[in-house]
Design a protein around this motif. Sequence first.
Motif, PDB file in Angstrom:
ATOM      1  N   ASP A 115       0.832  -1.191   0.000  1.00 26.74           N
ATOM      2  CA  ASP A 115       0.000   0.000   0.000  1.00 26.74           C
ATOM      3  C   ASP A 115       0.875   1.252   0.000  1.00 26.74           C
ATOM      4  N   PRO A 116       0.564   2.252  -0.840  1.00 28.58           N
ATOM      5  CA  PRO A 116       1.408   3.449  -0.940  1.00 28.58           C
ATOM      6  C   PRO A 116       1.585   4.202   0.383  1.00 28.58           C
ATOM      7  N   ILE A 117       0.593   4.102   1.264  1.00 28.41           N
ATOM      8  CA  ILE A 117       0.691   4.793   2.551  1.00 28.41           C
ATOM      9  C   ILE A 117       1.447   3.951   3.567  1.00 28.41           C
ATOM     10  N   THR A 118       0.986   2.733   3.791  1.00 28.92           N
ATOM     11  CA  THR A 118       1.564   1.935   4.877  1.00 28.92           C
ATOM     12  C   THR A 118       2.979   1.452   4.594  1.00 28.92           C
ATOM     13  N   ARG A 119       3.328   1.274   3.329  1.00 29.89           N
ATOM     14  CA  ARG A 119       4.664   0.745   3.055  1.00 29.89           C
ATOM     15  C   ARG A 119       5.773   1.709   3.492  1.00 29.89           C
ATOM     16  N   GLN A 120       5.426   2.964   3.690  1.00 32.77           N
ATOM     17  CA  GLN A 120       6.424   3.930   4.156  1.00 32.77           C
ATOM     18  C   GLN A 120       6.869   3.627   5.583  1.00 32.77           C
ATOM     19  N   LEU A 121       5.897   3.263   6.429  1.00 30.11           N
ATOM     20  CA  LEU A 121       6.172   3.056   7.851  1.00 30.11           C
ATOM     21  C   LEU A 121       5.029   2.241   8.438  1.00 30.11           C
ATOM     22  N   TYR A 122       5.324   1.062   8.979  1.00 27.68           N
ATOM     23  CA  TYR A 122       4.234   0.242   9.495  1.00 27.68           C
ATOM     24  C   TYR A 122       4.685  -0.605  10.687  1.00 27.68           C
TER      25      TYR A 122
END
Length: 299
Positions: free
Chosen positions: A32-39
């Motif tokens: 996911d473009p949002i979660t792959r940044q920081l999860y």
Amino acid sequence: MKEKVLKKREGFEGQQLIVVPRKISADFLTRDPITRQLYITDIGYYPKARFHYVKRPAGVSQHIIIYCIEGKGWVEIDKKRTDIGPSQFVIIPANTPHKYMSDEHEPWTIYWTHFKGEISAYVVELILQRTKNNCLHLTYNETRIRLFEDICINLQKGYGGDNLRYVNMTFNHFLSSLLYEEKFNHAGEEQRQDVIGRTISMMQEKLDRVITLQEFAGYAELSVSHFSAVFREKTGYSPIEYFNHLKIQKSCQHLLFSKATVKEIALRLGVEDQYYFSRMFSKLMGMSPSEYRNRNTTV
């Protein structure tokens, strides 16, 4: 004969422990473009965790944060041991050898999390720049605790896309509370602003005027050179540049929500030469005032 100290990884009364299934990480979080940044991969709360002990000679693939709110313990990272007490957090970078243990007599109560992502190493480096021996003291803030608890509550509701985005965007906010504690603690509070904050408030109130650098410095009760240096350090801009940015910001509102001409708007913002105003607007916005109005006006 010396009594053997009991050690255990988990199993504490009142604990919370949530592990995000690795399939969820692989199928959604890393894509996911949002979660792959920081999860988040794992998260938990261990109250009065007596005998809590973890040893990882090769580290783990996630970054780790341990936030102690009560009691004490110690953390050893790359053979450097640091004592941890109330209102302190420690960050352990991924793949770093470490071990940690709660104090036997005053066991710690901790919030902890493991996390990964494309920007996670960068965030960890930003935090490390503010720490000593990977440890930093925090002012206790109930809002920060609620953020953490909100993450735990929602993670237990399932792994739908919207829920995972919400949880990990909230985690971003939690990390920002560690990294920028002063800003976080002041959010929503009516506290005395620093000299630059007060000056910016004054700028916003006097957008219809022409104010010199000397007047700004006089308001701040600083020399012109000192004021200019402090203002640039805080904002990244000179005082006059910043003031002009605020004027252009206000002019955008006039262009969109009024029928005033460009000349009238310029005068409202203390600029008598509408052509100078138009050049300043174009420089900052990348288009003329008229073009901005035409592009953003809805029918």
